[in-house]
Design a protein around this motif. Structure first.
Motif, PDB file in Angstrom:
ATOM      1  N   PHE A   4       0.834  -1.204   0.000  1.00  0.00           N
ATOM      2  CA  PHE A   4       0.000   0.000   0.000  1.00  0.00           C
ATOM      3  C   PHE A   4       0.871   1.258   0.000  1.00  0.00           C
ATOM      4  N   TYR A   5       1.733   1.352   0.969  1.00  0.00           N
ATOM      5  CA  TYR A   5       2.612   2.518   1.062  1.00  0.00           C
ATOM      6  C   TYR A   5       3.504   2.614  -0.172  1.00  0.00           C
ATOM      7  N   ASP A   6       4.064   1.479  -0.567  1.00  0.00           N
ATOM      8  CA  ASP A   6       4.989   1.466  -1.694  1.00  0.00           C
ATOM      9  C   ASP A   6       4.301   1.962  -2.959  1.00  0.00           C
ATOM     10  N   LYS A   7       3.089   1.479  -3.185  1.00  0.00           N
ATOM     11  CA  LYS A   7       2.345   1.899  -4.374  1.00  0.00           C
ATOM     12  C   LYS A   7       2.035   3.389  -4.317  1.00  0.00           C
ATOM     13  N   VAL A   8       1.675   3.839  -3.132  1.00  0.00           N
ATOM     14  CA  VAL A   8       1.377   5.261  -2.973  1.00  0.00           C
ATOM     15  C   VAL A   8       2.579   6.102  -3.361  1.00  0.00           C
ATOM     16  N   TYR A   9       3.728   5.768  -2.816  1.00  0.00           N
ATOM     17  CA  TYR A   9       4.940   6.518  -3.135  1.00  0.00           C
ATOM     18  C   TYR A   9       5.262   6.418  -4.624  1.00  0.00           C
ATOM     19  N   ASP A  10       5.068   5.232  -5.171  1.00  0.00           N
ATOM     20  CA  ASP A  10       5.364   5.019  -6.581  1.00  0.00           C
ATOM     21  C   ASP A  10       4.492   5.903  -7.458  1.00  0.00           C
ATOM     22  N   VAL A  11       3.205   5.907  -7.171  1.00  0.00           N
ATOM     23  CA  VAL A  11       2.272   6.714  -7.962  1.00  0.00           C
ATOM     24  C   VAL A  11       2.587   8.197  -7.811  1.00  0.00           C
ATOM     25  N   PHE A 100      -5.403  18.502 -12.882  1.00  0.00           N
ATOM     26  CA  PHE A 100      -5.638  17.190 -12.273  1.00  0.00           C
ATOM     27  C   PHE A 100      -5.012  16.070 -13.090  1.00  0.00           C
ATOM     28  N   TRP A 101      -4.353  15.187 -12.400  1.00  0.00           N
ATOM     29  CA  TRP A 101      -3.690  14.035 -13.044  1.00  0.00           C
ATOM     30  C   TRP A 101      -4.220  12.754 -12.419  1.00  0.00           C
ATOM     31  N   ASN A 102      -4.962  12.010 -13.219  1.00  0.00           N
ATOM     32  CA  ASN A 102      -5.590  10.807 -12.693  1.00  0.00           C
ATOM     33  C   ASN A 102      -4.735   9.568 -12.948  1.00  0.00           C
ATOM     34  N   PRO A 103      -4.191   8.955 -11.933  1.00  0.00           N
ATOM     35  CA  PRO A 103      -3.333   7.767 -12.099  1.00  0.00           C
ATOM     36  C   PRO A 103      -4.076   6.618 -12.758  1.00  0.00           C
ATOM     37  N   MET A 104      -5.341   6.473 -12.462  1.00  0.00           N
ATOM     38  CA  MET A 104      -6.108   5.377 -13.072  1.00  0.00           C
ATOM     39  C   MET A 104      -6.160   5.531 -14.579  1.00  0.00           C
ATOM     40  N   ILE A 105      -6.414   6.759 -15.029  1.00  0.00           N
ATOM     41  CA  ILE A 105      -6.503   7.017 -16.468  1.00  0.00           C
ATOM     42  C   ILE A 105      -5.117   7.002 -17.111  1.00  0.00           C
ATOM     43  N   GLU A 106      -4.221   7.801 -16.557  1.00  0.00           N
ATOM     44  CA  GLU A 106      -2.899   7.969 -17.152  1.00  0.00           C
ATOM     45  C   GLU A 106      -2.096   6.675 -17.153  1.00  0.00           C
ATOM     46  N   LEU A 107      -2.172   5.912 -16.078  1.00  0.00           N
ATOM     47  CA  LEU A 107      -1.366   4.698 -15.959  1.00  0.00           C
ATOM     48  C   LEU A 107      -2.068   3.484 -16.552  1.00  0.00           C
ATOM     49  N   ASP A 108      -3.368   3.431 -16.382  1.00  0.00           N
ATOM     50  CA  ASP A 108      -4.097   2.246 -16.834  1.00  0.00           C
ATOM     51  C   ASP A 108      -4.341   2.273 -18.336  1.00  0.00           C
ATOM     52  N   MET A 109      -4.664   3.450 -18.857  1.00  0.00           N
ATOM     53  CA  MET A 109      -4.978   3.550 -20.281  1.00  0.00           C
ATOM     54  C   MET A 109      -3.725   3.558 -21.152  1.00  0.00           C
TER      55      MET A 109
END
Length: 110
Positions: A4-11, A100-109
């Motif tokens: 959880f923490y690692d992913k947060v920092y990564d994102v 605004f930068w959405n990680p779900m959109i930017e990273l997933d798409m």
DNA sequence: ACGTTGACCTATA
DNA sequence: GTATAGGCCAACG
């Protein structure tokens, strides 16, 4: 470190300069939108991480610099954001929707 | 060990 | 639009 923490920092590190995101967006990207509080706690530990974590690019849903006080000084966060081309008035990001930068959109798409 | 707080968000009144 | 409630999990006193 927990995923959880690692992913947060990564994102957070993946957030491009001049862009910002919200705790909820990160929490949603991790799959737990209701655990958005944990993102904030993760940020609390961010300042002790080896790698620098641009926590100033992470704000709340309203684009308000809620965690500015945790940077040591209440002006550092705004200074950093303005240095990246983001206008901040009254601790609130101007045109938050535009930055605004959405990680779900930017990273997933991607 | 228990109670409260916290860099939040959503929902209901 | 403001106020209150619920929820999540971790840290602090």
């Amino acid at each position: 470190m927990n995923d959880f923490y690692d992913k947060v920092y990564d994102v957070v590190r993946l957030i491009p300069a001049g862009k910002v995101t919200s705790y909820g967006a990160i929490a949603a990207y991790l799959g737990s939108v209701q655990s958005s509080r944990m993102v904030g706690w993760a940020m609390n530990n961010a300042h002790v991480q080896d790698r620098f974590v641009p926590a100033h690019r992470v704000v709340n849903r309203n684009g308000l610099l809620t965690g500015k006080h945790h940077f040591g000084s209440s002006t550092i966060m705004q200074e950093l954001l303005e240095a990246e081309g983001i206008s901040v008035i009254n601790d609130q990001i101007v045109d938050f929707n535009r930055h605004f930068w959405n990680p779900m959109i930017e990273l997933d798409m991607e």
